[in-house]
Design an enzyme around this catalytic site. Structure first.
Site, PDB file in Angstrom:
ATOM      1  N   CYS A   4      40.477  44.598  20.941  1.00  0.00           N
ATOM      2  CA  CYS A   4      40.097  44.205  22.037  1.00  0.00           C
ATOM      3  C   CYS A   4      39.689  45.378  23.135  1.00  0.00           C
ATOM      4  O   CYS A   4      39.927  45.510  24.148  1.00  0.00           O
ATOM      5  CB  CYS A   4      41.292  43.308  22.800  1.00  0.00           C
TER       6      CYS A   4
ATOM      7  N   LYS B 117      46.459  34.749  17.246  1.00  0.00           N
ATOM      8  CA  LYS B 117      45.394  34.761  16.139  1.00  0.00           C
ATOM      9  C   LYS B 117      46.282  34.131  14.855  1.00  0.00           C
ATOM     10  O   LYS B 117      45.667  33.209  14.131  1.00  0.00           O
ATOM     11  CB  LYS B 117      44.947  35.791  15.794  1.00  0.00           C
TER      12      LYS B 117
END
Length: 418
Positions: free
Chosen positions: A354, A236
């Site tokens: 996640c 990210k």
């Protein structure tokens, strides 16, 4: 008269099936008894064992297949010595061994053991069913399937997704645009893309589409001060850097030195030169005081159960317990409280996991807002529309699901400091 020497009995030849069975059992023992991540255990095995491509592919397919199916997952926690029997039953179900070898290999004490169906620990399956109701069955099934291979085009390289797709087509690589991420590409099969020139020159990165969407929703801008608080290996971070076009200050923080070291060559390959990596002792590291109220944007990709990534990391569910989940939730709360102090007035904090579980996601965000009224939710739907991402959510946050969106199960919420 010379006496004839007694003949030495030759060791019976081990059949290829029996050899594969034993090799797979050794790998599974490393994963499930010694807590070695599946990819690392397989890498160590291939380093020690000389095997051809067929044997390696067989091992990868069936080790991950066994872990994804999860049959007997609760029994193994109570009876660690049951692993061999579970593995033998799996191989028989998938016609990888004969009935005779199956009978020979099953341990006597477990020969009458009934192996229950179910791919998740019972306590976790119950939580998923309570939270997702009618959608739980499809979600659990989707989590047992192998994930597809997603790539991200590096916008910082100034090349379009369409141009990269044409280059892949010229290489006879079948690929298509991902439905949600404007920079995503999905391959029709897994390939060693790290040997491809498009990867080597930084045009492509391997990244699940869901992870791309989460990073894009942070909406980093050129000239900002941006902190990726739990950067890990930096997937990210790379998206944030490409959004910033290497202008501004991007700080990648993590407590794992090995992960930060792995990030540095990725930054170089991506052509990002505005990123500083910082190794923290923990979320209370005194170093953080110098960043107090300095961040325009802070991303927290919090450590979590990983239940949204079981397609890729099925070994996680074999290790997860209610106690370890509680410890993760406590860590998430500490990180939120500490990292939020780095956000300036008017700045934004993006909380992501996640995980599929509300206890790590919605409940954590709501508890944080209740304790920190200076933060309020920014509706994710407005950000999706702003970025032209064609996802829909009726909640103030976004929960991606493998059963519904075809990517990993990720959660994201955007909070603004008033």
């Amino acid at each position: 008269m010379m006496k004839s020497r007694p003949r030495r009995s030759r060791p019976s030849a081990v059949s290829p099936a029996a050899r594969q069975l034993q090799q797979g059992l050794r790998v599974l023992s490393q994963i499930l008894h010694h807590q070695v991540p599946a990819d690392a255990a397989l890498s160590q095995h291939f380093h020690k064992e000389q095997s051809d491509a067929h044997s390696r592919n067989w091992c990868i397919e069936h080790i991950y297949g066994f872990l994804r199916e999860g049959q007997g997952i609760d029994l193994l926690q109570r009876h660690p010595t049951l692993l061999k029997t579970l593995w033998v039953h799996y191989l028989l179900r998938h016609q990888q061994i004969s009935e005779g070898l199956h009978r020979h290999q099953v341990d006597e004490e477990f020969k009458d053991t009934v192996i229950p169906a179910g791919s998740l620990p019972a306590w976790l399956e119950m939580q998923v069913e309570e939270q997702y109701d009618d959608g739980a069955e499809n979600l659990i099934k989707a989590s047992t399937r192998a994930a597809e291979m997603d790539l991200r085009v590096n916008a910082a390289k100034g090349v379009s997704r369409e141009a990269v797709l044409k280059q892949l087509e010229l290489q006879h690589i079948l690929a298509a645009p991902t439905p949600w991420s404007p920079w995503g590409i999905r391959l029709n099969k897994h390939l060693p893309i790290n040997r491809n020139a498009l990867f080597e020159n930084g045009t492509l990165e391997v990244q699940d589409e869901g992870s791309q969407v989460v990073a894009l929703l942070a909406n980093a801008q050129s000239g900002q001060t941006v902190i990726d608080f739990c950067a890990g290996a930096g997937g990210k971070t790379l998206v944030l850097g490409s959004q910033m076009q290497s202008r501004g200050r991007l700080v990648a923080m993590d407590v794992n030195e090995r992960r930060l070291n792995n990030l540095r060559p990725r930054l170089k390959r991506a052509g990002l030169d505005n990123v500083q990596t910082v190794l923290l002792k923990d979320e209370q590291d005194p170093y953080l005081s110098r960043w107090q109220a300095k961040a325009d944007l802070l991303l927290i990709d919090a450590p979590c159960s990983g239940t949204g990534t079981l397609r890729r990391n099925p070994d996680l569910k074999w290790r997860l317990t209610p106690e370890s989940l509680e410890r993760l939730q406590a860590t998430q709360q500490r990180i939120l409280a500490a990292a939020s102090q780095l956000v300036k007035s008017g700045g934004e904090m993006v909380y992501a996991t996640c995980s599929l579980l509300a206890s790590e996601n919605q409940q954590q965000v709501q508890a944080f807002i209740d304790a920190h009224p200076e933060f309020s939710l920014v509706p994710v739907q407005s950000r999706l529309q702003q970025l032209g991402i064609k996802l829909k959510t009726t909640s103030p946050w976004l929960q991606l699901l493998p059963s519904q969106h075809g990517c990993d199960g990720l959660f994201v919420a955007i909070l603004r400091k008033n």
